[in-house]
Design a protein around this motif. Structure first.
Motif, PDB file in Angstrom:
ATOM      1  N   TRP A  50      33.409 -36.197 -80.890  1.00 29.38           N
ATOM      2  CA  TRP A  50      34.437 -36.086 -79.854  1.00 29.38           C
ATOM      3  C   TRP A  50      34.921 -37.467 -79.428  1.00 29.38           C
ATOM      4  O   TRP A  50      36.114 -37.680 -79.239  1.00 29.38           O
TER       5      TRP A  50
ATOM      6  N   VAL B 297      44.761 -37.840 -78.162  1.00 28.02           N
ATOM      7  CA  VAL B 297      44.525 -36.499 -78.706  1.00 28.02           C
ATOM      8  C   VAL B 297      43.464 -35.781 -77.874  1.00 28.02           C
ATOM      9  O   VAL B 297      43.605 -34.590 -77.556  1.00 28.02           O
ATOM     10  N   ARG B 298      42.391 -36.514 -77.509  1.00 26.51           N
ATOM     11  CA  ARG B 298      41.342 -35.932 -76.653  1.00 26.51           C
ATOM     12  C   ARG B 298      41.927 -35.459 -75.333  1.00 26.51           C
ATOM     13  O   ARG B 298      41.589 -34.395 -74.830  1.00 26.51           O
TER      14      ARG B 298
ATOM     15  N   ILE C   7      43.998 -32.214 -75.808  1.00 24.95           N
ATOM     16  CA  ILE C   7      43.106 -31.066 -76.012  1.00 24.95           C
ATOM     17  C   ILE C   7      42.428 -30.687 -74.697  1.00 24.95           C
ATOM     18  O   ILE C   7      42.358 -29.512 -74.332  1.00 24.95           O
ATOM     19  N   THR C   8      41.930 -31.682 -73.979  1.00 16.36           N
ATOM     20  CA  THR C   8      41.269 -31.437 -72.697  1.00 16.36           C
ATOM     21  C   THR C   8      42.236 -30.824 -71.694  1.00 16.36           C
ATOM     22  O   THR C   8      41.883 -29.888 -70.973  1.00 16.36           O
TER      23      THR C   8
ATOM     24  N   VAL D 278      44.927 -29.023 -72.303  1.00 18.53           N
ATOM     25  CA  VAL D 278      45.262 -27.647 -72.679  1.00 18.53           C
ATOM     26  C   VAL D 278      44.119 -26.691 -72.333  1.00 18.53           C
ATOM     27  O   VAL D 278      44.335 -25.646 -71.709  1.00 18.53           O
ATOM     28  N   VAL D 279      42.897 -27.053 -72.714  1.00 16.36           N
ATOM     29  CA  VAL D 279      41.754 -26.161 -72.464  1.00 16.36           C
ATOM     30  C   VAL D 279      41.468 -26.049 -70.966  1.00 16.36           C
ATOM     31  O   VAL D 279      41.332 -24.948 -70.419  1.00 16.36           O
TER      32      VAL D 279
END
Length: 88
Positions: free
Chosen positions: A7, A14-15, A18-19, A21-22
């Motif tokens: 990770w 990018v992290r 993703i974070t 969105v989730v």
């Protein structure tokens, strides 16, 4: 520990996407459960904040404040019956 290393190997932008969105999805689900019938509203909100706090400082501060406020809450007060009102 391998997952954590992998990770951290992902580029930071990018992290963060993703974070976002989730964690945002979990917060939206928790918000919808406030108005829709059903249990388990707060676990989704706290899970969303926990995910977001992994990458964002503002979410960590918000999560810390939510935890301190939750510790102050007395669940016994939620179920205490109020005396009936007198009509005067």
């Amino acid at each position: 520990m391998e997952i954590r290393k992998a990770w951290k190997g992902v580029p930071k932008p990018v992290r963060q996407v993703i974070t976002l969105v989730v964690g945002g999805t979990l917060l939206v689900i928790g918000g919808l459960l406030v108005v829709l019938p059903g249990p388990f509203t707060l676990p989704f909100v706290f899970a969303g904040l926990l995910v977001l706090a992994g990458e964002f400082v503002w979410a960590q501060r918000f999560l810390d404040r939510a935890r301190s406020e939750a510790k102050k809450a007395d669940p016994r007060k939620l179920f205490k019956k109020k005396p009936p009102r007198e009509n005067s």
